[in-house]
Design a protein around this motif. Structure first.
Motif, short mmCIF file in Angstrom:
data_model
loop_
_atom_site.label_atom_id
_atom_site.label_comp_id
_atom_site.label_asym_id
_atom_site.label_seq_id
_atom_site.Cartn_x
_atom_site.Cartn_y
_atom_site.Cartn_z
N HIS A 145 -8.65 5.38 -12.35
CA HIS A 145 -8.01 6.50 -13.05
C HIS A 145 -6.57 6.19 -13.45
CE1 HIS A 145 -11.53 8.74 -12.17
NE2 HIS A 145 -11.35 8.67 -10.87
N HIS A 151 -20.62 3.94 -12.58
CA HIS A 151 -19.77 5.10 -12.30
C HIS A 151 -18.35 4.87 -12.80
CE1 HIS A 151 -18.64 8.89 -10.66
NE2 HIS A 151 -17.50 8.30 -10.32
N THR A 177 -20.33 8.80 -7.71
CA THR A 177 -19.09 8.29 -7.12
C THR A 177 -19.44 7.63 -5.78
OG1 THR A 177 -16.81 8.89 -6.68
CG2 THR A 177 -18.46 10.38 -5.84
N ASP A 192 -16.33 7.23 -15.30
CA ASP A 192 -14.96 7.69 -15.10
C ASP A 192 -14.08 7.36 -16.31
OD1 ASP A 192 -15.26 8.79 -12.55
OD2 ASP A 192 -14.59 6.98 -11.51
N GLU A 198 -12.65 14.38 -14.21
CA GLU A 198 -13.19 13.28 -15.01
C GLU A 198 -14.69 13.34 -15.29
OE1 GLU A 198 -11.30 12.95 -12.29
OE2 GLU A 198 -12.40 11.89 -10.72
N HIS A 199 -15.50 13.79 -14.32
CA HIS A 199 -16.95 13.74 -14.58
C HIS A 199 -17.36 14.83 -15.57
CE1 HIS A 199 -17.07 11.98 -10.25
NE2 HIS A 199 -16.54 11.14 -11.11
#
Ligand SMILES: [Zn+2]
Length: 316
Positions: free
Chosen positions: A269, A242, A195, A246, A84-85
């Motif tokens: 997520h 963050h 994170t 995401d 994701e990052h």
């Protein structure tokens, strides 16, 4: 060079490499970000092990896991975790096409944010391709509810995020961020947010063979009554930033920049993946549109700049 969102697709102008550690496996990882042709999208290429040569597209159909991070798989056992990052950095900076060579099953965590990937993309530079850029335009509201959390996509002229978190600890509490996402705002407001995790969860994760690479170098660690990291927070609301980062990464799986507004409450997520899945399951909820060609813009000379500015608010 700064990223831009113009009328044509982009890729990287050159290859760039990074090395780091997988936050879950604790293993060393090398990745090479490579230029790719128009309409390739963002694709991973496994470069060693049994799955060498396997390609996995950043696509909602590739999602095989959403616990702790987003995992993509090919359905035959090959997988890549913690995408994701990196996907957030590529998508956030307006990179439509790239091949990501990776020699492990997990994207390196770097400092826990997207900033190392942003630096790498800046080092490579961006190149415009002939292919017109396509956008995924949201046509109606799609909402997913999941145990006190919800996520939704709604029509919007641009890409807007409204993310809210609500943790039962006063170190986080309720935080909300609303942001029009473009390369400039992504870079400034979201890309550096790290994170985070709770110290009380660490032993449980380690016992499960997870988070083996987690450390204060790549995670904001939350103790009983304080942030454990000596350097403290990068933003007072780094946690919700963050979560927004995401969301940019998870929504990059749509395969094209989104023209829509994404809202989530206590999401993550799993919810991000469910919202995209629900969107694609409803053929009336979205359409793909091409960016207008310059010559189709009325009052060509004058409007050209206006149109470019509209698609590229952070071009300078
Ligand atoms: Zn994350």
């Amino acid at each position: 060079m700064k990223g831009f969102i113009g009328a044509r697709q982009t890729t990287l102008a050159s290859e760039v490499s990074l090395t780091g550690t997988g936050v879950h496996s604790g293993a060393p990882v090398s990745i090479v970000l490579c230029p790719a042709d128009g309409d390739t999208g963002l694709r991973f290429l496994l470069s060693n092990g049994d799955a060498e040569g396997t390609e996995i597209a950043a696509d909602p159909r590739s999602v095989t896991g959403v616990t702790l991070c987003t995992v993509l798989g090919d359905g035959n056992g090959a997988s890549i975790a913690t995408v994701e990052h990196l996907l957030a950095a590529l998508s956030g900076l307006g990179v439509d096409n790239a091949l990501i060579e990776i020699d492990s099953s997990e994207v390196p965590i770097m400092d826990g944010s997207a900033s190392c990937f942003v630096e790498a993309i800046d080092e490579a530079g961006l190149a415009e391709l002939d292919a017109p850029r396509r956008f995924l335009k949201v046509l109606k509201r799609i909402r997913v509810e999941d145990a006190g959390a919800y996520g939704e996509l709604a029509p919007h002229n641009g890409f807007h995020l409204d993310v809210e978190i609500d943790f039962d600890t006063k170190l986080i509490g309720t935080q909300r961020i609303e942001i029009d996402v473009n390369p400039g705002s992504f870079r400034r407001e979201l890309s550096r947010a790290r994170t985070f995790g709770f110290m009380k969860d660490v032993e449980r994760l380690w016992a499960a063979g997870l988070a083996l690479g987690a450390s204060l170098e790549n995670t904001v660690a939350i103790g009983e009554d304080r942030i454990i990291n000596r350097e403290g927070l990068r933003f007072s609301d780094e946690f919700v930033r963050h979560k927004a980062l995401d969301a940019v990464g998870d929504l990059a799986l749509a395969g094209a920049p989104i023209l829509g507004s994404f809202r989530s409450h206590r999401g993550g997520h799993r919810l991000n993946a469910l919202v995209l899945k629900a969107l694609f399951a409803d053929a009336d909820a979205w359409t793909m549109i091409e960016a207008p060609r310059y010559r189709e813009v009325r009052h060509a000379e004058l409007s050209h700049r206006l149109a470019a500015a509209n698609f590229a608010p952070e071009r300078s």
